[in-house]
Every structure is written in C-alpha cells, then in structure tokens.
Design a protein around this motif. Structure first.
Motif, PDB file in Angstrom:
ATOM      1  N   SER A 190      -2.694  -5.187   6.663  1.00 20.31           N
ATOM      2  CA  SER A 190      -3.522  -4.156   6.021  1.00 20.31           C
ATOM      3  C   SER A 190      -2.844  -3.591   4.786  1.00 20.31           C
ATOM      4  O   SER A 190      -3.486  -3.419   3.732  1.00 20.31           O
ATOM      5  N   ALA A 223      -3.937  -4.332   0.788  1.00 18.63           N
ATOM      6  CA  ALA A 223      -4.325  -3.162  -0.009  1.00 18.63           C
ATOM      7  C   ALA A 223      -3.463  -3.029  -1.260  1.00 18.63           C
ATOM      8  O   ALA A 223      -3.961  -2.597  -2.316  1.00 18.63           O
ATOM      9  N   TYR A 266      -3.078   4.669  11.392  1.00 18.48           N
ATOM     10  CA  TYR A 266      -3.662   3.673  10.492  1.00 18.48           C
ATOM     11  C   TYR A 266      -3.306   2.260  10.961  1.00 18.48           C
ATOM     12  O   TYR A 266      -4.149   1.364  10.992  1.00 18.48           O
ATOM     13  N   LYS A 274      -5.113   1.069  14.120  1.00 20.39           N
ATOM     14  CA  LYS A 274      -6.533   0.783  13.849  1.00 20.39           C
ATOM     15  C   LYS A 274      -6.710  -0.515  13.076  1.00 20.39           C
ATOM     16  O   LYS A 274      -7.606  -1.319  13.381  1.00 20.39           O
ATOM     17  N   HIS A 275      -5.856  -0.758  12.092  1.00 22.41           N
ATOM     18  CA  HIS A 275      -6.059  -1.894  11.190  1.00 22.41           C
ATOM     19  C   HIS A 275      -5.225  -3.127  11.536  1.00 22.41           C
ATOM     20  O   HIS A 275      -5.594  -4.245  11.162  1.00 22.41           O
ATOM     21  N   GLU A 287      -5.551   9.913   9.386  1.00 24.63           N
ATOM     22  CA  GLU A 287      -5.178   8.620   8.829  1.00 24.63           C
ATOM     23  C   GLU A 287      -5.668   8.437   7.402  1.00 24.63           C
ATOM     24  O   GLU A 287      -5.204   7.545   6.684  1.00 24.63           O
ATOM     25  N   THR A 288      -6.602   9.280   6.932  1.00 21.89           N
ATOM     26  CA  THR A 288      -7.072   9.163   5.547  1.00 21.89           C
ATOM     27  C   THR A 288      -5.953   9.472   4.547  1.00 21.89           C
ATOM     28  O   THR A 288      -6.070   9.124   3.366  1.00 21.89           O
ATOM     29  N   ILE A 303      -3.195   8.005   4.497  1.00 18.63           N
ATOM     30  CA  ILE A 303      -2.680   6.685   4.106  1.00 18.63           C
ATOM     31  C   ILE A 303      -3.670   5.979   3.189  1.00 18.63           C
ATOM     32  O   ILE A 303      -3.270   5.333   2.209  1.00 18.63           O
ATOM     33  N   GLU A 304      -4.949   6.111   3.470  1.00 14.54           N
ATOM     34  CA  GLU A 304      -5.950   5.505   2.593  1.00 14.54           C
ATOM     35  C   GLU A 304      -5.860   6.092   1.184  1.00 14.54           C
ATOM     36  O   GLU A 304      -5.956   5.367   0.186  1.00 14.54           O
ATOM     37  N   THR A 305      -5.647   7.406   1.111  1.00 15.19           N
ATOM     38  CA  THR A 305      -5.483   8.060  -0.176  1.00 15.19           C
ATOM     39  C   THR A 305      -4.231   7.551  -0.889  1.00 15.19           C
ATOM     40  O   THR A 305      -4.248   7.260  -2.096  1.00 15.19           O
ATOM     41  N   LEU A 360      -2.727   4.687  -0.478  1.00 17.09           N
ATOM     42  CA  LEU A 360      -2.916   3.295  -0.873  1.00 17.09           C
ATOM     43  C   LEU A 360      -3.785   3.165  -2.119  1.00 17.09           C
ATOM     44  O   LEU A 360      -3.612   2.245  -2.929  1.00 17.09           O
ATOM     45  N   ASN A 361      -4.694   4.089  -2.286  1.00 18.65           N
ATOM     46  CA  ASN A 361      -5.653   4.004  -3.379  1.00 18.65           C
ATOM     47  C   ASN A 361      -5.258   4.811  -4.606  1.00 18.65           C
ATOM     48  O   ASN A 361      -5.980   4.823  -5.609  1.00 18.65           O
TER      49      ASN A 361
END
Length: 423
Positions: A47, A51, A348, A351-352, A413-414, A416-418, A420-421
């Motif tokens: 994941s 990303a 994270y 889940k992924h 977990e968002t 980590i999404e933030t 990564l992006n």
C-alpha cells in the motif's frame, strides 16, 4: 544409435543420483530455537509502495521465534558471555536484565540459564504473561529515575547472585528500565568482590565453570547488541536488496539496530541515508538535528511520569549509551513521530496490507513516508525499515481503543492518507 541412447540414459541416471546425494548433504534442518533466529524475509509494504511510487520494504523481525528483533541481540549477548566464560548455564548461572519486555522475552526464549527479568509495572500485560510462560522470574517495579544508580535492580541482583539470597539483597529497590551510562556489562568475580566486600570463590578453586554466576546482560551498554546487527541484520539487508537501497529507517531504544545496520550499509555505500524514527518524549530527535539531548517534555514543571512518555514501547531514550554513541555519527536525519501517527499507521496497514504490527514498527513506517515525501523520491528508489514485532505484544495498550481514548490519543487512519497525499 541404441547404444548411444543407453549411454545417455545412464549418464542422466548417474547425474540424478549424484544430485540426490548432494541434496541429502545440503540439509535445511535448523538446530533448535536458535537456528530460527535471523535470515528473516524482507517484505514489500504494497500500500505504501504503490502510493509513493517507490519501494518500501520491511525486515520482518516479528518472525523470529521470540517474536521480535531482540532475539538477535539476546542470542549474541548470551553467546559472547559464554565464550568469555562469564556465563555457565550448567552450573545454575542466571541472566539478569532490566527491560520493557521484548529483550526479556528473547532472553527467556534462548537462555540455557535461568532468566530474571525486571520491568516497569505499566508495560503491556501480555509481555509479562509471555515471560512467565517461558519460565522467567519476573519482577515488576515502579518506573524510577535513572540518576540514582542504587536503583538499578538488575545490576545489583546480578552482583549479589551466588553471594547472598537475591531477594534479601534487593528488597525494596526500584529500577528504571534503562541502564546507567558506564556500567560494566560483564559481571566478574573481581566486580563482585569490589561491590560486596566478600570473598567469592573463583572457578579455579573447584575446577573450571564450577560456580553459578550472575550475568547482567545490559543491552544498552553491551556492544554485543551492536555487533548482532553489524554482522547479522545489516549483511542480510544488503544481500536481500542486492545492494540496491537508498535509505535505512529505524527507531532507537538501545541504539543497537540503527547503529549496527547503519554502520554496515554505510561501509558498503556511504551515500545510503540512515534515518532515525523517534517517538514523542525522546531526546534523540533533537540530538540528531541540533546536537542537544533534550525534549520539550523534559522542561521544568512539565516532565511527566515516564522518561519517554509515549504509547510506543521499545524505542526512545533521553541519555547517551555505548550503543547510541556508536550510532549517532552515521545517522543523517531524524523524524519526530507522534502517538497519533503511529496508531494511524498501524490501523492503515491492517486494513490495506493485512499486517498486524506493533508500535515501533508503525513508528518506523511513518518515518519512511515522511522521508520519501521530504526528498520527493521517484520510481526506482528503495527505503528499508525494521518491522520490530507484531501487534500481539500490544493488545492491552497500543491496540486497545479504550486505552487510547482514555489517553486522549486519536484513532484516525486518515492521518496516513493525508500524509501520503501531501506533496
């Protein structure tokens, strides 16, 4: 033609028999539990790799038989002590160590001598249960300051073992899980005499290795810790990546992992970056960045109960040790990782990627992402880190949502999404 075919068939049969003979000689049977230690796989964190567009690889140290990277250290410390004649398992010698858990579990898994483990009373309960199942003696004590050396219960217990009843000699003492700087890592009869004022019978009095001996493992100061990784983990990573790695990321509790691996890979390619992942409350981040061992939580009036107050167990420190001193010269950069970020990364990954990892592993992977984003690395770059242990050691705290809520640590977990992006 028939004769030629027959000769060809004979040659094939003969070659097959020779090959079978070689296969028999190349046995893959490992020698007991110690044979299972090391040579752990390097796993791609899919994941994060996808990303970021680079390779994020984790050394799966949770697959060691004792469940953590500390198996390597425990084995090397015990082997070195036995080689030096400082530990005699057949005569009832005992290994003593102060630890937050993983090193103690590794010692108890490997030791042919009895293990006595002293640990703070607030570590994850599952670590205590594991030690007890492994037959170790466990003493749980209130966390205490390291500035008073008489509080070092593990050292004193090792010094007094075989001299007088250990329980009487250390009754009422407290222990920080860290070992004061400059302490001897090997307990000798001469040390015992100096500390106790009593005559201790040398091995030579009754023949070699005739007396039980207390051995203080002292993972913070014992350089066997460093060499376990310099001669083991580092070369394995180099081989598994075919030397094609661009950075190594690791936390530091004792300093052995980042120091040993870092020195080895730098000896192979000085351009490889060695980067520290440091949790909240630890002073190593500021030591690397500003050459000052300090954390804001150490300020007068703000210091909390623990020296390194974080839900991340096993890494972080606020003092210099032999192994930290060896590590610092080759550390190129450091990232501060918050409890919230470590928790978010663990959720994270489950889940992924289906990876159920402990707190220090999550901390390391957050630092990998931050490093990749900071340098803006593109395809073809590789970052390697250590997956120190699994989540099974952390049910009661790091993987306990109720505990985290009571500690005011968000579970999101968002984060980590933030991360990564974020460009």
């Amino acid at each position: 033609m028939t004769s030629a075919l027959a000769r060809s068939t004979e040659n094939i049969v003969s070659a097959s028999a020779e090959l079978r003979g070689r296969l028999v000689l190349c046995s893959e049977i490992l020698d007991g539990v110690t044979g299972l230690i090391g040579n752990t796989p390097l796993v791609r964190i899919s994941s994060l790799s996808e990303a970021l567009g680079i390779e994020i690889l984790g050394k799966a140290e949770f697959l060691n038989p004792g469940g953590s990277v500390k198996d390597r250290v425990a084995l090397r410390m015990i082997q070195d002590a036995e080689r030096q004649g400082l530990l005699h398992p057949r005569t009832g010698s005992r290994i003593f160590e102060g630890t937050v858990g993983s090193t103690g579990i590794s010692i108890a898994t490997i030791a042919r001598a009895r293990a006595a483990i002293i640990m703070p009373d607030d570590v994850a309960e599952e670590k205590v249960k594991a030690l007890l199942c492994l037959g170790a003696e466990v003493r749980r004590v209130r966390p205490a300051s390291i500035v008073d050396q008489k509080q070092n219960m593990a050292r004193q217990a090792a010094l007094q073992f075989g001299v007088e009843d250990v329980a009487e000699g250390i009754e009422g003492m407290q222990l920080s899980h860290e070992i004061p700087t400059g302490s001897p890592s090997l307990v000798t009869t001469e040390t015992l005499r100096a500390q106790t004022g009593e005559r201790i019978v040398d091995d030579q009095d009754d023949g070699p290795a005739s007396k039980p001996r207390g051995f203080f493992a002292d993972q913070f100061e014992n350089k066997s810790n460093f060499y376990a990784h310099y001669e083991g983990t580092g070369p394995e990573i180099w081989r598994q990546t075919s030397g094609k790695l661009h950075a190594f990321v690791s936390g530091a509790g004792t300093g052995g992992t980042i120091g040993g691996v870092g020195h080895y890979i730098k000896s192979m390619n000085k351009d490889i970056k060695v980067v520290l992942a440091d949790p909240e409350g630890s002073g190593l981040f500021n030591k690397v960045k500003y050459n000052v061992m300090y954390d804001r939580r150490e300020a007068e009036g703000t210091k909390r109960r623990h020296q390194v107050d974080t839900v991340v167990e096993g890494i972080g420190i606020n003092r210099m040790t032999n192994n930290v001193s060896l590590a610092l010269p080759i550390v190129d950069d450091a990232f501060r990782i918050t409890d919230a970020e470590a928790v978010a990364m663990s959720r994270y990954l489950i889940k992924h990627d289906g990876l159920f990892l402990g707190s220090s592993s999550a901390c390391n992977l957050v630092a990998c992402v931050k490093l990749a984003r900071l340098l803006g690395w593109k395809e073809g770059q590789t970052i390697v880190t250590v997956l120190c242990d699994s989540g099974t050691r952390h049910y009661s705290k790091f993987w306990n949502d109720d505990y985290l809520r009571r500690a005011n640590i968000p579970i999101d977990e968002t984060l980590i999404e933030t991360l990564l992006n974020t460009p």
